[in-house]
Structures are given as C-alpha cells and as structure tokens.
Design a protein around this motif. Structure first.
Motif, PDB file in Angstrom:
ATOM      1  N   LEU A  98       0.864  -1.179   0.000  1.00 18.25           N
ATOM      2  CA  LEU A  98       0.000   0.000   0.000  1.00 18.25           C
ATOM      3  C   LEU A  98       0.905   1.234   0.000  1.00 18.25           C
ATOM      4  O   LEU A  98       2.068   1.155   0.360  1.00 18.25           O
ATOM      5  CB  LEU A  98      -0.896   0.019   1.238  1.00 18.25           C
ATOM      6  N   SER A  99       0.318   2.367  -0.369  1.00 18.07           N
ATOM      7  CA  SER A  99       1.142   3.580  -0.414  1.00 18.07           C
ATOM      8  C   SER A  99       1.450   4.053   0.999  1.00 18.07           C
ATOM      9  O   SER A  99       0.819   3.622   1.960  1.00 18.07           O
ATOM     10  CB  SER A  99       0.416   4.678  -1.183  1.00 18.07           C
ATOM     11  N   GLU A 102      -1.620   5.550   2.490  1.00 16.99           N
ATOM     12  CA  GLU A 102      -2.605   4.545   2.898  1.00 16.99           C
ATOM     13  C   GLU A 102      -2.190   3.901   4.210  1.00 16.99           C
ATOM     14  O   GLU A 102      -3.007   3.644   5.086  1.00 16.99           O
ATOM     15  CB  GLU A 102      -2.774   3.491   1.805  1.00 16.99           C
ATOM     16  N   ASN A 103      -0.883   3.643   4.329  1.00 17.64           N
ATOM     17  CA  ASN A 103      -0.396   3.063   5.574  1.00 17.64           C
ATOM     18  C   ASN A 103      -0.598   3.988   6.761  1.00 17.64           C
ATOM     19  O   ASN A 103      -0.894   3.544   7.859  1.00 17.64           O
ATOM     20  CB  ASN A 103       1.087   2.700   5.441  1.00 17.64           C
ATOM     21  N   ILE A 106      -4.597   3.928   7.369  1.00 17.70           N
ATOM     22  CA  ILE A 106      -5.377   2.690   7.278  1.00 17.70           C
ATOM     23  C   ILE A 106      -6.211   2.518   8.557  1.00 17.70           C
ATOM     24  O   ILE A 106      -5.734   2.711   9.660  1.00 17.70           O
ATOM     25  CB  ILE A 106      -4.436   1.487   7.034  1.00 17.70           C
ATOM     26  N   GLU A 109      -9.450   6.302   7.746  1.00 20.33           N
ATOM     27  CA  GLU A 109      -9.377   7.135   6.564  1.00 20.33           C
ATOM     28  C   GLU A 109     -10.342   8.317   6.673  1.00 20.33           C
ATOM     29  O   GLU A 109     -11.471   8.157   7.114  1.00 20.33           O
ATOM     30  CB  GLU A 109      -9.742   6.316   5.310  1.00 20.33           C
ATOM     31  N   ARG A 119      -9.278  10.648  -0.793  1.00 17.35           N
ATOM     32  CA  ARG A 119      -7.897  10.401  -1.162  1.00 17.35           C
ATOM     33  C   ARG A 119      -7.054  11.675  -1.195  1.00 17.35           C
ATOM     34  O   ARG A 119      -5.950  11.716  -0.700  1.00 17.35           O
ATOM     35  CB  ARG A 119      -7.849   9.766  -2.545  1.00 17.35           C
ATOM     36  N   ASN A 123      -3.838  12.263   1.117  1.00 16.48           N
ATOM     37  CA  ASN A 123      -2.505  12.374   0.538  1.00 16.48           C
ATOM     38  C   ASN A 123      -1.839  13.667   0.998  1.00 16.48           C
ATOM     39  O   ASN A 123      -0.659  13.695   1.308  1.00 16.48           O
ATOM     40  CB  ASN A 123      -2.568  12.332  -0.986  1.00 16.48           C
ATOM     41  N   THR A 140       2.545   8.933  -2.172  1.00 16.21           N
ATOM     42  CA  THR A 140       1.694   8.122  -3.038  1.00 16.21           C
ATOM     43  C   THR A 140       2.409   6.854  -3.508  1.00 16.21           C
ATOM     44  O   THR A 140       1.812   5.974  -4.080  1.00 16.21           O
ATOM     45  CB  THR A 140       1.257   8.924  -4.286  1.00 16.21           C
TER      46      THR A 140
END
Ligand SMILES: Nc1ncnc2c1ncn2[C@@H]1O[C@H](COP(=O)(O)OP(=O)(O)OP(=O)(O)O)[C@@H](O)[C@H]1O
Ligand SMILES: [Mg+2]
Lengths: 506, 362
Positions: A98-99, A102-103, A106, A109, A119, A123, A140
């Motif tokens: 995962l990016s 995302e980490n 997780i 979110e 997103r 980001n 990313t």
C-alpha cells in the motif's frame, strides 16, 4: 490512582508454552514522562508491551488507565487505541504494497461527504505529516519502495499522528541513524511536553540517557526495579539488566590489531546495480574488516547486495580469491565462500514458521545441496554449539523462530551464517536489536574471525561499533562510493566524510 | 531432553485433529449400525469374497474407503507440496488426470481406435507415457507460477479448462476402451488386495523417503514461508516451486492411470471430475494452512480418506447420490470449524483455566 499516573500495570504474568515470559511484573507510567523499558534480549519487554496493547492475553495481573474505572482489558490493538494507547511495534507491521499515505491512515481514513475515502485530503495530510518529521518521501508511492528505516519512520508517524495518552515505542530506532534519531527525539520531547506518557524500548544506552526521565528494568521476565534516570548511571543500569557487572564495555575491541593480510579476498571493479548503487571499486583483504558508512539510503546495503548477488550486478567485474567470477544469485556467492546477513530481519532473514534448528542450518544445507541432507545428529551438534556461542535464549532447538524475542531471532540468523564458515561474510546491521552484553560479544567474534583470516564487510548505522572493529571504511553517499578512509578513523573523521565536508583523497 | 508421551507427540505433530475427524466419521458408522441393529463394527469388518475374475478378494466398507480414496490420496500428496511452496492450489489436477488417461489409452489402443483388446504398444510404454504427460502438465503449470509469477489459481485454470479437451482431441473424440487384462490390473486386484491401495502405498512411501532422505521438505517449507529470505540463504526459490508443480502433475498422472484402469477406458468427461476439490479439501482437513508454509503430508492423506469415508458412509446410510453432497458439506464445515483458530483458542483457554483451577489453588 496516584495523581499524574496515566497507566499502571500490576502483577502481570504471562506464559508461553515452555517459557514464563513475565512473572508478577509492575509498571507505572506518568503523564509527560519518557520511560525507558530496559532488559536483555528475551527479558520480556515486547511481551509486556503486547500485554498492554491487547495482543497478548495475559493470565494474571491488572492494568489501570487514568480516567477509566476498574481494570482495563484490551482484546485488540483497536481496544488499546480507543483507551488512548498508540504503539510502534518492534517489527514493522505495515502493508508493503500500500502507499505510504494509505499506511498512515489505514483504519481511520478521512471521508468525503459521500462516504467515500477522501484520497486527496489524506494524501495532502500525509505529505504534511512526513514533511513535519523532515522525511522526504512521496506518500503516493508504495511503502515497499522505501528502505527499512523509512518504513520505521512511517510506523512512528502513524502512531504519533493518533491522538493518544500513551505512546509506546518498541525499538523504534534500531534501523535509524543519528540524524533520524534526533528527529524522533525532538518529536518525543514535544509530545512529552504536551503531557503524553511515552514508553521507550531500546538497546542503545546513550539514547536512554539522552531522552528518558525514568527507567524500568526487567530481567528474565521479572521486575527488577524502577529508577529516576539520575539515580541509575550507565554501569548500574547494565548491572541491573544483566544481573552482573559487565567488565568495561566501552573498552572492548578498541585496541584491536589490524589482522589484514596482503592477499586479496574480494576485488570488485566497477560493480553496479541500476537504480541502487553506482559503479564502485572495492578491495577486501583476507583477515580484514572493512566498514561501510553512510546516511540512510546512501547505498550501504545495496553495495553489499551487488557483491553478493542479492541484487545482480549490471556492470563491472568481481574477483574472489584472485579468480574472476560471475555471480547470478546468492547461491553462487555462497559457493564461493560468501555469506550475507541482510538488514531486514523479517523480510529477508528469518523463516518464521521453521524451528530454530532449521533456521540455523538452512544456509549450510542449501550449500550442500538437496540430496546431501545433514544428519540430525550433525544438525543438533552445530545448532547446540552456536546457540551457546551466541547465547540464544530459546525454549528448545525445535521452538519456532518467530516465538523468539527480536534480538534472539537476530542471533539465530547470525548463527546460520557462522555455521557455513564463510571466508567472506557480509554483516548488514548484525547487532540490530541485540542487547549491550551480546553486542560486545559479537564485536569480539568479528575480530576473532578476522584473526582467523576471514574477511568481513561490516555495515552499521552505529559508527562507534564500526570504529571498534574496522581497519578501513568505505563511505557512501547517494548510491555512490565517494571515499575510503584507512587511517585516523575517528567518529569525527567518519562523520565528516559522510557529510561530505572532506575532499576525496583517493 | 525429556521423553514425551505418545499423546504429547500426537498433539505436537498436528495429526490429532485430522485423526479425530476420521474417528468421528467412523463413530457415525458405529452409531448407525447399532441403531439399525447391525453388528456395530460393520464398518471395520473385512471379509473374503469370491469373484469370478479375481478369485478371493478383500471386501468391506473400510476396504472400500481405502480403495475408492486412492486417487484423492495420491493427488493430495502433490497438492500438499504445491500448497506449501506457493501458497496456492493446483486446480488442474482432475482435468490432468483425464488427459493422462486419454493419452495412455490412446497409446495402448493406437490413434483413432475406439476399442481394443490387444495392445498397440507394450503396457509399460502407455502407462509411463500417461504419467509423463502428467509431469509435462506440471511443468507447464510450474513454469507459469514460478517463472512468470502468475497466481497459481489463474495459471492452473488454463489446464483445468483445456486438459479434458486436449484428451478428447488425442482420442479423436472417442471414448477409448482398452479391454485388456494387463491394463485392468491397476484398477483391480493384486492377490486379494485392491491394486489402487498398493499403488497409493507405494506413492506415499516414495514421497516419504524423498522427504526424509533429502532436504526437499525443508526447502519447500522454507520457500513457502519466506521466499525472499530463502533466496538470500541460497535456495533457488523459483526452481523449488517449479519442482513441486512437476511432482503434483506426476501424481495426477498416476491417479489418472488408476482411474482409467478401473473402467478400462479413457472417459474424458468423467475421469477425475471434481477430484481437484477433494484433493484441496484433503490438504485443508489435514490441518495444513492453504496459506502455504509448514506442511503435514500424513495429515493430507488422512484428510483424503476422511472425505472418502464420509462419502461411503453416506451411501451406506442410504443417502441418495443427489443429496449426498449436502450432507458432505455439512460434515466438512464441522470438521473445518473444529480446526479453526477461534475454536482452538477457546479449547486452549478452557484447558488453561482447568489447569489453573487444579494447580493454582495455592
Ligand atoms: N509468541 C510467543 N510464543 C512463545 N514464546 C514467546 C512468544 N513471544 C515471546 N516469547 C518468549 O518470551 C520471552 C520474552 O520475549 P520478548 O519478545 O518479550 O523479549 P524482549 O525483551 O522484547 O527481547 P528483545 O530485546 O530481544 O526484543 C522470550 O523468551 C521469548 O522466547
Ligand atoms: Mg522485543
């Protein structure tokens, strides 16, 4: 509950099959303090932490948390987060595919108005978090594209970003170098001033004295004592951890003699691996210990990997023992008498579900070939020997390696390579997660191997450790070997060379 | 080292649950026989029965389980290795069995011949040809999985759907009959014992010897657990995965010959039908994680016979062929649940609590 106390654990007892990992352990954490949890490998530090965070289901004892009536029993890390405990575990357990962003988010979110994952915003927030920490990454990108050190920083960033009363850091600095450690300390002090209680596990004593306010010592699963930092100087701390005095730790190996012979063991010319390390030349003599120093991501490990064939070299030539050779994959290197202890223990070191015995004989067996199995008696003999040499703490030879403490896993993998009796051994952060006593033993061992005419390439983020063992050092910067130091090796000269303050002298 | 009790060794070997499952199925038989007033041990009764073609042969429900379970047991051997090394399953084995049967019968009968009683080539050529065809299929699967990095399920899906058709092509769209005693041997009897049982035993023995006398077992598990670390330690991870697929194909070939010999023909559409499912299930029932890594061959084989025992039991109970799968599914769910982590954790907790009550009253 005493005022100011955020977390208390009383009488914690936890047994694994064959091992009493914790027995009647007490721990008290106050608001706004950094509290070191110290102990040898296998003392029970990680186990205690996992009891606090709900991963381990302890048998006896109680945990209290400020603001919550009655004992708290966490059943999962999520429970722990809900009561304000945020944790960085010893082994990085993020999702490599995962990016980074995302980490970081997780399980929590940010959502858009339409209940989809936002997103863009995460980001952006992720980039800000990492920038604040002074880590330059593209959030990313997938996490697996980054080094272990960066992964460790991401794990820390994730834990820190959560709103918490208690922050637990289990050996977060094991693969960081001084600069990153300093960044982390700044962050830790800031959180402390905000009133967060921090539990900090490390085997680097200097770090303890640099940031901590208080120390709790564990030995063999027992509570030894809790001390304000001023009352427990270094020597006493080591004595408390080991249960005996360690004879002058700092002096070990400082006066080592140079055992290098004239004959070359390894001679690399223009070796490179596209994208990780630019063409470099490196000679290593028989009986020589050569260090590789450089900042994170400077290509230290990559240089070694290109020699060993872990990443196949794209250009250049290699001579081993005077003969020109071609290495396509690790087994080729092994057959030429090489060995490599990789830096990422979890991803490239241990075979989690195999026993200590199988893990230790794996490389020798691979070298011998499939149809020449080592007899069981031979295996046990070798394994017994190296368990003793390295002081591996394990319930038995048949214990699964994943059940060992982090430091003991590291010893098992080191044992795997020593058993093959290599002529040339690459050690990439060999003392990662290893306690002070054993660290000194390993440094001695390295010097002993060199004395026997073996060659060693030693990579470490800890310069002092290399100074104690190496007679020459290659300096890496941005994937390039920029310098080689062979005299006046001091902390200052090496740091200067790494930072680039000195002209090349070759 | 302290000597471990038999019980301690059994729990440690991971065979306890598979064996309990099998015993459970047997218990159902006993209960059923008691209820219906038969001899309670009917399931275990072995008698000699006279047949015109084979003389006196062993007969009984347990013999039937061992005999009928042969193909699944043979497939389970290879499947176990594949699951361990690649954390994936080879779903093509049933179809590959059929292809191998077709190829073998085509060799024995000659191309385009639909029925024969004289062999076109020596028996051994046909049989070895069939088995080699299995190895060839394994090579194909292994190449895709190990060297092209294709997901095992997807890679083996190709032969899963194509192998039967290739078999039909080889047989010129016919069902080829090889009505020859020597070929029928593999599916009938050696003395009083059904030959498939003997073949299965031979396969198990060979595999066990290979695992015991070489480091293959450790290599496979190591690669299955952590391929990157295995490579750094000198294993050729890709080649080892590749080898497991070849072995799996080889055993599919052997199973194909047995299945075809039973009916002395190559019935492309029916040989090995759904057997891949039984083989995979056998591995799971044997207590092996389908996520790869550590494996337990004995467990898989017990698993294969458990599945056959369920089927045989259901037929003995008079459940119709159409309804049997439903009951089978229920039993399988029970067995799998029994081995699942939450249930195991619960049982362990109870044991610990019990030990604490008994020993902790100090
Ligand atoms: N899952 C497990 N199963 C069995 N034993 C375990 C398990 N986890 C830990 N242990 C045992 O518990 C003891 C304490 O281990 P722990 O990981 O807490 O040590 P540690 O103090 O964190 O050491 P290190 O400094 O090496 O990380 C060790 O003897 C270890 O073998
Ligand atoms: Mg630990």
């Amino acid at each position: 509950m005493e005022e100011n106390v955020v977390l208390t654990a009383r009488g914690i007892t936890m047994t694994f099959p064959g091992v009493k990992a914790l027995e009647d352990v007490d721990f008290t954490l106050r608001r706004g303090e950094i509290h070191a949890l110290m102990g040898e490998n296998g003392a029970g530090k990680s186990t205690l932490i996992k009891c606090l965070t709900g991963i381990n289901d302890f048998e006896a004892g109680e945990i209290h948390i400020a603001g919550i009536d009655g004992p708290v029993k966490n059943h999962s890390t999520r429970d722990a987060q809900n009561v304000g405990i945020s944790t960085v575990y010893q082994e990085v357990n993020l999702c490599p595919n995962l990016s980074v962003a995302e980490n970081l988010f997780i399980g929590r979110e940010p959502m858009t108005a339409f209940h989809t994952i936002d997103r863009k915003s995460y980001n952006k927030r992720s980039q800000k978090i990492m920038d604040d920490l002074g880590i330059s990454v593209d959030v990313t990108q997938n996490l697996e594209n980054y080094s272990l050190a960066i992964q460790q920083m991401v794990a820390i960033a994730r834990a820190v970003d959560m709103d918490c009363k208690v922050l637990i850091l289990d050996e977060p600095t094991s693969s960081l170098d001084d600069e990153e450690v300093e960044k982390l300390f700044v962050l830790m002090r800031r959180l402390r001033d905000q009133g967060v209680g921090i539990i900090f596990v490390t085997h680097f004593l200097e770090q303890v004295y640099a940031v901590c306010d208080r120390i709790t010592v564990l030995r063999d699963g027992h509570f030894v004592g809790e001390y304000p930092i001023a009352e427990l100087p270094r020597v006493k701390l080591v004595a408390a951890m080991m249960g005996k005095n360690l004879d002058d730790l700092e002096e070990i190996g400082k006066e080592h003699e140079n055992t290098a012979e004239d004959k070359l063991e390894i001679s690399a010319k223009g070796l490179s691996h596209t994208g990780t390390v630019k063409p470099f030349d490196l000679d290593i003599h028989k009986g020589e210990v050569v260090g590789v120093a450089g900042l994170l991501g400077s290509g230290r490990s990559e240089l070694a990997r290109a020699i060993y064939g872990a990443d196949k070299a794209n250009t250049g030539s290699l001579e081993v023992d005077g003969k020109s050779v071609k290495i396509n994959q690790p087994i080729d290197a092994m057959n030429l008498g090489m060995g490599m202890l990789p830096d990422d223990r979890k991803a490239e070191g241990i075979i989690q579900d195999l026993s200590v015995r199988e893990n230790m004989i794996l490389a020798l067996q691979a070298k011998q070939g499939m149809f020449k199995p080592l007899s069981r008696a031979k295996q046990e003999e070798l394994v017994d020997e190296y368990i003793k040499v390295l002081q591996v703490k394990t319930a038995s030879k048949e214990t699964l390696v994943k059940q060992l403490s982090g430091g003991n896993q590291q010893k098992v993998i080191l044992g795997r390579w020593l058993i093959t009796q290599p002529d040339f051994l690459i050690l990439d952060e060999p003392t990662r997660g290893i306690d002070v006593g054993t660290k000194a033993e390993i440094q001695k061992l390295i010097l002993k191997l060199a004395g026997e005419g073996k060659s060693i390439l030693f990579i470490s983020s800890e310069i002092s450790e290399m100074l104690r063992t190496c007679s020459r050092m290659a300096i890496m910067r941005d994937g390039e070997k920029v310098n080689e130091l062979d005299h006046d090796l001091t902390q200052e000269s090496v740091m200067k060379a790494i930072a680039g303050g000195e002209q090349n002298n070759d | 080292m302290t000597k471990k009790s038999f019980w301690g060794r059994l729990t440690e070997s991971g065979l306890l649950l598979p064996i309990v499952s099998l015993l459970l199925v047997m218990a159902v038989n006993i209960v059923f026989d008691i209820v219906s007033g038969n001899n309670p041990f009917n399931f275990f009764m072995i008698t000699l029965q006279h047949t015109t073609s084979n003389g006196n042969v062993l007969y009984g429900r347990i013999i039937d389980v061992l005999n009928r379970g042969s193909e699944a047991a043979i497939l389970a051997i290879g499947m176990t290795l594949v699951v361990s090394s690649s954390a994936g399953t080879d779903i093509s084995v049933g179809s590959v069995m059929s292809l191998c049967a077709s190829f073998c019968c085509m060799l024995l009968a000659g191309y385009g011949v639909s029925s024969t009683s004289t062999l076109a080539v020596p028996l051994i050529v046909g049989v070895l040809g069939g088995i080699l065809m299995g190895a060839l299929c394994g090579t194909f699967n292994g190449t895709l999985v190990a060297y092209f990095g294709i997901q095992p399920m997807v890679a083996t899906l190709i032969l899963y759907s194509a192998a039967r058709a290739i078999g039909l092509l080889l047989c010129n769209d016919l069902i080829v009959y090889v009505r020859n005693g020597s070929f029928a041997f593999f599916g009938s009897f050696l003395g009083p014992i059904p030959t498939p049982i003997i073949i299965t035993v031979i396969c198990i023995v060979i595999m066990t010897l290979l695992l015991r006398k070489s480091a293959l077992g450790m290599y496979i598990q190591s690669v299955g657990i952590n391929p990157r670390a295995s490579r750094i330690s000198g294993l050729n991870s890709k080649r080892i995965i590749f080898i497991t697929y070849i072995i799996c194909g080889l055993f599919a070939g052997i199973a194909g010959i047995v299945a075809s010999s039973r009916i002395t023909s190559a019935d492309s559409n029916n040989i090995g039908l759904y057997l891949e499912m039984d083989a995979i299930l056998a591995v799971a029932l044997g207590g092996n994680s389908l996520g790869g890594g550590r494996f337990n061959l004995a467990g898989s084989i017990i698993g294969a016979y458990t599945i056959q025992a369920i089927t045989t039991t259901l037929y003995a109970l008079g459940v119709s062929t159409t309804q049997a799968p439903v009951f089978k599914a229920v039993i399988v769910i029970l067995i799998v649940a029994m081995q699942s982590e939450p249930v195991k954790a619960y049982m362990k907790k109870r044991r610990l609590a019990k030990a604490a009550r008994e020993g902790g009253a100090v």
